[in-house]
Design a protein around this motif. Structure first.
Motif, mmCIF file in Angstrom:
data_model
loop_
_atom_site.group_PDB
_atom_site.id
_atom_site.type_symbol
_atom_site.label_atom_id
_atom_site.label_comp_id
_atom_site.label_asym_id
_atom_site.label_seq_id
_atom_site.Cartn_x
_atom_site.Cartn_y
_atom_site.Cartn_z
ATOM 1 N N ILE A 91 0.848 -1.187 0.000
ATOM 2 C CA ILE A 91 0.000 0.000 0.000
ATOM 3 C C ILE A 91 0.889 1.244 0.000
ATOM 4 N N GLY A 92 0.433 2.287 -0.704
ATOM 5 C CA GLY A 92 1.099 3.586 -0.664
ATOM 6 C C GLY A 92 0.394 4.501 0.317
ATOM 7 N N TRP A 93 1.180 5.457 0.871
ATOM 8 C CA TRP A 93 0.631 6.243 1.972
ATOM 9 C C TRP A 93 1.369 7.573 2.033
ATOM 10 N N ALA A 94 0.657 8.668 2.031
ATOM 11 C CA ALA A 94 1.268 9.996 2.090
ATOM 12 C C ALA A 94 0.500 10.869 3.069
ATOM 13 N N VAL A 95 1.205 11.784 3.714
ATOM 14 C CA VAL A 95 0.556 12.729 4.620
ATOM 15 C C VAL A 95 1.102 14.118 4.349
ATOM 16 N N HIS A 96 0.250 15.101 4.420
ATOM 17 C CA HIS A 96 0.695 16.490 4.258
ATOM 18 C C HIS A 96 -0.237 17.363 5.096
ATOM 19 N N GLU A 97 -0.732 18.426 4.537
ATOM 20 C CA GLU A 97 -1.592 19.336 5.298
ATOM 21 C C GLU A 97 -3.047 19.133 4.921
ATOM 22 N N SER A 98 -3.921 19.364 5.874
ATOM 23 C CA SER A 98 -5.351 19.330 5.576
ATOM 24 C C SER A 98 -5.691 20.489 4.643
ATOM 25 N N TYR A 99 -6.762 20.331 3.877
ATOM 26 C CA TYR A 99 -7.120 21.373 2.909
ATOM 27 C C TYR A 99 -8.612 21.315 2.597
ATOM 28 N N THR A 100 -9.050 22.363 1.929
ATOM 29 C CA THR A 100 -10.455 22.493 1.548
ATOM 30 C C THR A 100 -10.552 22.698 0.042
ATOM 31 N N VAL A 101 -11.519 22.045 -0.583
ATOM 32 C CA VAL A 101 -11.715 22.150 -2.030
ATOM 33 C C VAL A 101 -13.142 22.632 -2.293
ATOM 34 N N GLU A 102 -13.247 23.648 -3.156
ATOM 35 C CA GLU A 102 -14.560 24.145 -3.576
ATOM 36 C C GLU A 102 -14.940 23.436 -4.877
ATOM 37 N N PRO B 284 -5.073 -2.450 0.565
ATOM 38 C CA PRO B 284 -3.776 -2.780 -0.027
ATOM 39 C C PRO B 284 -3.913 -3.826 -1.125
ATOM 40 N N LEU B 285 -2.941 -3.847 -2.029
ATOM 41 C CA LEU B 285 -2.810 -4.973 -2.941
ATOM 42 C C LEU B 285 -2.395 -6.179 -2.114
ATOM 43 N N VAL B 286 -2.881 -7.360 -2.452
ATOM 44 C CA VAL B 286 -2.582 -8.539 -1.647
ATOM 45 C C VAL B 286 -2.174 -9.697 -2.548
ATOM 46 N N GLY B 287 -1.531 -10.687 -1.922
ATOM 47 C CA GLY B 287 -1.216 -11.942 -2.581
ATOM 48 C C GLY B 287 -0.247 -11.813 -3.731
ATOM 49 N N ALA B 288 -0.535 -12.578 -4.807
ATOM 50 C CA ALA B 288 0.360 -12.623 -5.961
ATOM 51 C C ALA B 288 0.500 -11.259 -6.621
ATOM 52 N N GLU B 289 -0.577 -10.480 -6.637
ATOM 53 C CA GLU B 289 -0.492 -9.150 -7.244
ATOM 54 C C GLU B 289 0.467 -8.264 -6.450
ATOM 55 N N ALA B 290 0.385 -8.319 -5.130
ATOM 56 C CA ALA B 290 1.293 -7.517 -4.302
ATOM 57 C C ALA B 290 2.739 -7.937 -4.527
ATOM 58 N N ASP B 291 2.990 -9.245 -4.610
ATOM 59 C CA ASP B 291 4.354 -9.734 -4.862
ATOM 60 C C ASP B 291 4.862 -9.255 -6.218
ATOM 61 N N GLU B 292 4.011 -9.327 -7.233
ATOM 62 C CA GLU B 292 4.427 -8.940 -8.582
ATOM 63 C C GLU B 292 4.727 -7.440 -8.659
ATOM 64 N N VAL B 293 3.844 -6.613 -8.106
ATOM 65 C CA VAL B 293 4.057 -5.170 -8.161
ATOM 66 C C VAL B 293 5.270 -4.773 -7.332
ATOM 67 N N ALA B 294 5.424 -5.381 -6.152
ATOM 68 C CA ALA B 294 6.587 -5.080 -5.317
ATOM 69 C C ALA B 294 7.877 -5.411 -6.054
#
Length: 624
Positions: free
Chosen positions: A179-190, A214-224
């Motif tokens: 799984i990918g994961w990013a954190v930054h600042e909270s924000y508002t969108v109009e 998350p991606l799991v199993g064989a797909e997770a292994d292949e992408v990793a």
């Protein structure tokens, strides 16, 4: 099947924490982010250990290859947040894409439910690490939590982005998750649908019902594998966290990796003991595929005294009126090592002179180095180690901030405050006592002051012995825990204040093997007696007989005493030691070189003299 993509997390109707709240929670520490990374990630790795086997912990920095970088750009550009909300697109656009990867094996991986709203008792690693912020663990024997400290992974990324690759056990089978994961600042969108607010957290994976799985199993292994995240051996559980586009401030990549290694040694050294034996954790580092050596704690001059104190940790610290054991304390006094410690040590308050106590909880992870009064004599110092008792772990854990680098006892109340306060008071009292003059016994058993002995030997002080030089020390006999003044001989011609030669480490007559000194001789105490210890290696292969030849150096340019006065004490060989093993008595050693073993020659010096040590190896003999 829909391709994996990014999804930005909106606020739930009931609210929730912001991403920047987790990042700012680490602002209170003065530790470098790289030091925090090592401390936090290694603590998590230790908490996730399986069975009695060692935990393997490694950090690797590399530039993605031509077959891997395009995969990162293609996969993680899909649905990426706009630049004003996350800097991911700028990181992916760099010509050279780098990743810093922290990997552990011998651990259980991030198992349990992948959703935060599903609870399975004792199985919440994935949700605690990836989904939740500031969650705590009350499990005994854990060094920390998957709380705010994990935010350091994001702090070190220019785009605050990490990719988590883990393999765990689900029932009776193994499952890989990515799984990918990013954190930054909270924000508002109009938008057309009105105003929407977002927490600043973003996840990459399979979008399901408004959140990301998350991606799991064989797909997770292949992408990793296509991303180059293949550091988890087949059939083993563990976790690898890849930090995309790492930033190291004003350090280049090589300097950053050196810092990481130093941070491992200074913050995790108790997990490296026993050296050369069955240590509970094994550490490694690499830069662009090349190994970055991780030294043994005893090989680091300013850290070595803490290792000695750890071995002497037999003094009980108690709160008698409350009937509680607070922990154990070990203390060593010594001749101060020469030079400056690494910057990682300076960061935590260690200077050229040592007068500190290393604080740790029962899990043997360093909390901090508590500074005490300076030693009364400039050439000496003391080092202590305090390990909290298992029954006090809950108390000291509650006194730690998010970065786990202090005991803030005033956070506590009631008996917990009294207990923790008493522990620190007793530690400070021990340091104050150790900092003052201590009696040193001469050969007749009469007490003399350490300061007086240092003044007596001041004229015998010289430089530092190097490879190929005789090892020359001014010595005195000490009581257990005491220290004596010392001088160090230098290679080359003897001058005022010291004698030196060039025989011990150089090529000798036919049949002799080259001996390489590992540093200069050092004071130690064996069975209550003051000794000199000279470490050395035998780089050549084959059996040999090693001889130790200590003699008294006159210290006035006249060489050595080959015929000591009648009745005079002479330095003698007590024995030999491989690594930190037991001492083998005898004037000679039968050994086999070429295996990298660091041997120690242990000498009982003659009081108030300069002792010149020579180590000679001759071919032949029975190997041990």
């Amino acid at each position: 099947m829909e391709s994996p993509r990014w999804l930005s997390e909106p606020y739930a109707p009931g609210g929730g924490g912001t991403a920047e709240g987790a990042l700012k929670n680490l602002d209170g520490t003065e530790l470098d982010p790289l030091t925090l990374l090592v401390r936090e990630s290694a603590q998590n790795s230790w908490d996730a250990r399986t069975g009695d086997g060692p935990v393997d912990y490694g950090v690797a920095l590399r530039t993605l290859g031509p077959s891997e970088a395009p995969v990162w750009r293609d996969l993680f550009a899909v649905g990426a947040p706009q630049l004003r909300h996350l800097n991911l697109r700028a990181s992916l656009a760099r010509p050279a894409l780098r990743v810093l990867t922290v990997t552990d094996t011998g651990t259980r991986g991030l198992g349990g439910p992948t959703r935060a709203d599903v609870a399975v008792p004792g199985k919440s690693d994935f949700a605690s690490f990836v989904r939740k912020t500031g969650s705590s663990s009350k499990d005994a024997g854990r060094g920390g939590t998957y709380g705010f400290g994990k935010a350091v992974f994001h702090l070190l990324s220019a785009s605050h982005t990490v990719v988590v690759h883990t393999r765990c056990r689900v029932g009776d089978r193994l499952e890989t998750r990515l799984i990918g994961w990013a954190v930054h600042e909270s924000y508002t969108v109009e938008g057309d649908g009105g105003t929407k607010t977002f927490t600043g957290r973003h996840f990459w994976g399979r979008v399901r019902h408004g959140y990301v799985e998350p991606l799991v199993g064989a797909e997770a292994d292949e992408v990793a594998g296509s991303l180059g995240l293949d550091s988890l051996p087949d059939g083993e559980t563990g976790t690898s966290v890849a930090i995309l586009d790492p930033v190291f401030g004003d350090r280049d990549d090589a300097e950053a990796m050196r810092w990481i290694v130093d941070a491992m040694v200074w913050n995790l050294w108790p997990k490296m003991l026993p050296e050369g034996g069955d240590a509970p954790m094994r550490f490694s580092a690499s830069h662009e595929g090349r190994n970055v050596p991780v030294p043994r704690p005893s090989e680091v001059p300013h850290l070595r005294p803490f290792v000695w104190a750890y071995d002497d940790m037999n003094s009980l610290v108690e709160h008698k009126s409350l009937g509680r054991v607070l922990g154990r304390l070990g203390m060593r006094k010594f001749i101060s090592p020469q030079g400056s410690p690494p910057r990682v040590a300076q960061e935590v308050g260690i200077g050229e002179r040592l007068h500190h106590t290393c604080l740790m909880r029962p899990v043997d992870l360093v909390v901090k180095y508590l500074e005490g009064p300076s030693f009364f004599e400039e050439s000496g110092g003391y080092a202590a180690v305090f390990r909290a008792d298992a029954g006090m772990d809950r108390v000291f854990a509650a006194a730690e901030p998010a970065s786990h680098d202090a005991w803030l006892v005033d956070k506590l109340s009631g008996d917990d405050h009294r207990l923790a306060k008493q522990a620190l008071r007793r530690i400070n009292d021990a340091m104050k006592e150790a900092s003052g003059p201590a009696p040193v016994s001469n050969e007749a058993g009469e007490g003399v002051s350490l300061a007086g002995m240092s003044r007596l030997m001041a004229g015998l002080m010289a430089g530092t012995a190097g490879e190929g030089a005789e090892a020359v020390f001014a010595t005195g006999t000490t009581s257990p825990g005491g220290i004596a003044g010392t001088g160090r001989g230098s290679a080359g011609t003897a001058g005022a204040g010291g004698a030196a030669g060039a025989r011990g480490g150089s090529s000798g007559p036919s049949g002799r093997r080259r001996v390489v000194y590992d540093g200069t001789p050092e004071h130690d105490v064996v069975d209550g007696a003051a000794v000199l210890v000279q470490r050395f290696t035998l780089p050549d292969t084959g059996s040999c007989v090693v001889h130790g030849r200590p003699v008294v150096a006159l210290g006035d340019g006249r060489g050595v005493e080959t015929e000591p006065p009648i009745g005079a004490s002479i330095p003698t060989v007590l024995g030999w030691r491989a690594g930190n093993g037991p001492i083998t008595p005898g004037a000679s050693l039968h050994a086999v070189g070429g295996d990298g073993t660091v041997w120690s020659l242990i000498i009982r010096p003659a009081p108030d003299t300069m002792t010149e040590l020579t180590v000679v190896a001759e071919a032949g003999g029975e190997g041990r």
